[in-house]
Design an enzyme around this catalytic site. Structure first.
Site, PDB file in Angstrom:
ATOM      1  CG  ASP A 316      -2.037   0.988   1.135  1.00 39.11           C
ATOM      2  OD1 ASP A 316      -2.102   1.704   0.114  1.00 39.11           O
ATOM      3  OD2 ASP A 316      -2.843   1.074   2.075  1.00 39.11           O
ATOM      4  CB  THR A 318      -0.943   4.917   3.767  1.00 35.35           C
ATOM      5  OG1 THR A 318      -1.636   5.774   2.864  1.00 35.35           O
ATOM      6  CG2 THR A 318      -0.826   5.570   5.121  1.00 35.35           C
ATOM      7  CG  ASP A 550      -1.392   0.004   7.532  1.00 31.52           C
ATOM      8  OD1 ASP A 550      -2.277  -0.066   6.661  1.00 31.52           O
ATOM      9  OD2 ASP A 550      -0.725   1.037   7.747  1.00 31.52           O
TER      10      ASP A 550
END
Length: 806
Positions: A316, A318, A550
């Site tokens: 990802d 982020t 996450d």
């Protein structure tokens, strides 16, 4: 409503202020103590690591050790105690292995507490963070977006709580939960927050009964585990009948029960790869311990093998490319004044329960107090990609991704946003809605303002991604953000081919995902279920895929991937679904993860090749000497230098050495390239010595000594080959072991019952020593060609199978 924030003792962590509904108090200390005394406590999860007792038991009381013990007793019974020396080597190797594995296990235990699951409970009217195992029956727990449900229970109060139960049911639908609805452990919250009461703990939990696959140590995809298990099964089946047949044939050949027992034991001792099983276990444990020291927790040891074979990493934006910290930069106002804009944003941020990085950035930017009354709240979810509130007398407002709020983004606003997205900024929209909010819009909202938010690129991002490029590991960026924004940031971070991107919100369910993953590097506006399909498409293309994430929106993809890697500061649901947890939430640690996986598997392949050589040649020679009217050429004491100096001792060094080369081919093919030529070379040398003994009437002591010497030379040759790439330490190891081996025939000759080699035996030994070198090289070249043909045939069958599926 009231807010609480308590100062707790060391074992209780402070919880951020959360609104606790009137009437909710939770259990008091006496009620908690009473339930603990009754045993109504959530039992600890099964530890995926072995206990100290299990490690000692598995490495000492096993089939091969018991078989070696039985063989040693047989040798003692026939009055030859020094021929039991092989069992002393087994004991030493076992002790070393147990020590290494225990030390590794204790290292992991010390650090695994950092990733231990904790939950928020309401006790004595205050919120506390406690270990998941400390939850008692009747506890009141608080859940928010991204949390995994720890125990079964019933909802008491909630604000737009949506739950995904796909881990339990396989169904990917989000379920809106109301007060009095049931919650099941193993599910996870995808939107909203609320309180619920625990109605089951420990074994009574639904997830405990189902034994969710995301938390089980199956190891089903492990090539190494499959090959070794197959080897153990085959040897266990054949070793008894082969041993009995050998004993009978050797007695017939020598008419001596002592000679028959010694010959049979010698054949069986070399046939047993007991050190290989031990070293495999040690290598996995030491690999996990090395990663733990670098703040990387492996939740299932067989995952280390898969780590070594990863050739695609999906990540990802982020938390990996960026460090996860966002900042509100500016607003581009439309049909709203600046003052009104700030009031609306402050009201939204005060009342929305969203706690993701974007919400935190906006909450920091808009903190003005207001008394707007909430009529209805729609929390953020990764599927909706927006959140909003309907206020009494003030109207309805939403904030989120423009593409998901508007059926078509107006062209004027699209032109306005593009320069910011081209710089890698996130772009959100604030819009008003004419009716009370629902999950979908019946009418088109009105654009009020564009919000510009910046991401902070990780300091080590370029170096990290450059490393993976050199290691031939592809990177795919899968994000919920706008694809242009993600692409620009990925390009800044140095990810190759990041200019090739696709907007997954425009992709329908019938699209060929295998084509998508081949032609694109960046995937934006991806839903959780699309993430899962992208991972599956990469696997269909024969890639070994690692997924890092996450958030709760990453759970399905983490479970689908060959290896799931979660950040420690991410959601509990992501950590629960992952095989590996980065305790420092730093993507740079993925270099250590990849390297450690490669080190373990490269070294186990080397060690397995060495052990398999002696297993194969011992089995072939045992079968041959069943039918020859000749004693078996080795005695157990004579095999000790071979087993110890060319296999046992070097394998312990090689199993733990740095070795970060890329894994090529599968485990079985790789070990066959060395082990089969080595074994056939040994068998050829022994049979040539037997022929020479028959033609030149050489005594058994001479043929036996020459057979042992040449077998050891092949073992040293195999050791030299598997030690590549060589370094000073490996060269020194080979030289010392070779010197020790040759000294057994010169200095310790009487102890090992060796004949003198430096007499007429040299006329046989010298040419055969050079001959086995060239024979081994030729056989190795031929075996490489056979393995390549086997690989091509396997690839052809896979391709044919895939074409039928398509």
């Amino acid at each position: 409503m009231k807010k609480t924030k308590q100062t707790a003792p060391d074992q209780v962590k402070v919880v951020e202020s959360v609104n606790i509904p009137e009437g909710l108090h939770g259990l008091d200390e006496n009620e908690v103590r009473e339930r603990i005394e009754k045993g109504q406590v959530n039992q600890s999860e099964e530890n995926l690591l072995k206990t100290d007792g299990q490690i000692i038991k598995e490495n000492t009381v096993n089939v091969f050790n018991l078989l070696n013990l039985g063989l040693a007793l047989f040798v003692l019974l026939v009055g030859s105690p020094k021929n039991t020396l092989f069992f002393g080597v087994v004991i030493i190797n076992t002790l070393i292995g147990v020590f290494q594995e225990l030390r590794a296990k204790h290292t992991i235990d010390k650090l695994s507490v950092l990733a231990k699951g904790q939950v928020t409970v309401l006790r004595n009217g205050k919120l506390e963070r406690i270990d998941q195992e400390a939850v008692v029956l009747g506890d009141t727990l608080f859940l928010k977006n991204g949390d995994q449900v720890p125990v079964d229970g019933q909802i008491l109060t909630g604000e737009g709580m949506e739950v995904d139960e796909s881990l339990l049911t396989g169904e990917a639908d989000r379920i809106l939960k109301q007060p009095e609805d049931r919650l099941y452990s193993g599910s996870f919250v995808t939107a909203g927050q609320g309180f619920y009461q625990a109605t089951a703990v420990g074994d009574d939990n639904f997830a405990q009964r189902l034994s969710s696959e995301a938390k089980s140590e199956t190891g089903n995809s492990s090539q190494l585990t499959k090959v070794l298990s197959r080897m153990i099964t085959v040897l266990t089946v054949i070793i008894v009948p082969v041993g009995l047949a050998m004993l009978y044939s050797q007695y017939q050949a020598s008419s001596s029960i002592r000679q028959a027992v010694l010959g049979t034991v010698a054949a069986l001792v070399s046939m047993i790869p007991e050190g290989l099983m031990l070293l495999t276990s040690v290598a996995f444990a030491v690999g996990a311990a090395n990663l733990a020291r670098k703040k990387v927790l492996v939740q299932a040891l067989p995952s280390i093998e898969t780590l070594a074979r990863v050739d695609v990493i999906c990540l990802d934006k982020t938390g990996t490319i960026t460090d996860g910290t966002l900042r509100f930069e500016e607003s581009l106002l439309g049909q709203v004044t600046e003052e009104r804009f700030k009031v609306i944003m402050a009201a939204l941020m005060k009342n929305l329960t969203d706690d993701n990085a974007t919400a935190q950035a906006l909450r920091r930017a808009f903190q003005a107090e207001n008394d707007w009354q909430v009529e209805k709240l729609i929390p953020f979810s990764s599927a909706r990609k927006w959140s909003g509130v309907t206020f009494k007398q003030e109207g309805s407002y939403v904030v989120g991704a423009p593409e998901f709020i508007f059926s078509t983004v107006p062209e004027e606003y699209q032109r306005e946003m593009e320069p910011y997205m081209a710089q890698g900024h996130r772009v959100l929209v604030l819009a008003s809605y004419p009716d009370v909010l629902e999950e979908t819009f019946a009418r088109e909202p009105q654009w009020l303002a564009t919000l510009i938010i910046s991401d902070n690129l990780r300091e080590n991002a370029q170096a990290t991604f450059g490393y993976f490029e050199k290691q031939d590991v592809q990177l795919k960026v899968i994000s919920g953000d706008h694809p242009l924004t993600v692409s620009k940031i990925a390009q800044k971070a140095g990810i190759q081919h990041a200019e090739h991107y696709v907007d997954m919100s425009e992709i329908d369910d019938w699209t060929n995902y295998r084509v998508l993953v081949k032609s694109n590097t960046v995937f934006g506006r991806v839903s959780p279920y699309q993430k899962q399909r992208l991972i599956q498409a990469l696997q269909d293309e024969e890639h070994t895929v690692c997924m890092t994430g996450d958030g709760v929106n990453d759970v399905l993809a983490l479970r689908q991937a060959d290896i799931g890697v979660a950040m420690a500061n991410g959601s509990s649901a992501a950590r629960a679904a992952a095989d590996v947890i980065l305790l420092e939430s730093d993507f740079k640690r993925m270099q250590d993860v990849l390297n450690e996986g490669r080190r373990v598997i490269n070294n186990i392949e080397r060690v397995a090749s060495m052990y398999l050589v002696k297993t194969i040649y011992s089995l072939i020679l045992a079968i041959i000497f069943m039918f020859l009217a000749s004693p078996y050429p080795f005695a157990p004491i004579q095999l000790t230098p071979i087993n110890a100096l060319t296999v046992g001792i070097p394998s312990f060094f090689l199993a733990l050495k740095p070795s970060y080369e890329r894994i090529k081919g599968d485990f079985l093919n790789n070990i066959l390239r060395v082990s089969v030529p080595g074994a056939v070379t040994v068998v050829s040398a022994v049979m040539l010595i037997q022929l020479a003994g028959y033609l030149f009437q050489l005594p058994f002591s001479a043929t036996s000594t020459m057979s042992v010497f040449l077998t050891g030379c092949v073992g040293l040759l195999v050791l030299y080959l598997v030690s590549f790439p060589l370094d000073k330490k490996k060269i020194a190891l080979i030289v010392v072991l070779a010197a020790a081996y040759f000294s057994c025939f010169i200095v310790f000759r009487p102890f090992f019952d060796f004949d003198v080699l430096y007499n007429r035996n040299l006329f046989f030994v010298l040419p055969l020593t050079f001959g086995i070198y060239w024979l081994f090289r030729g056989l190795a070249a031929a075996m490489n060609k056979l393995v390549e043909l086997r690989i091509r045939w396997q690839a052809y069958r896979r391709k044919k199978k895939r074409s039928r599926v398509i």
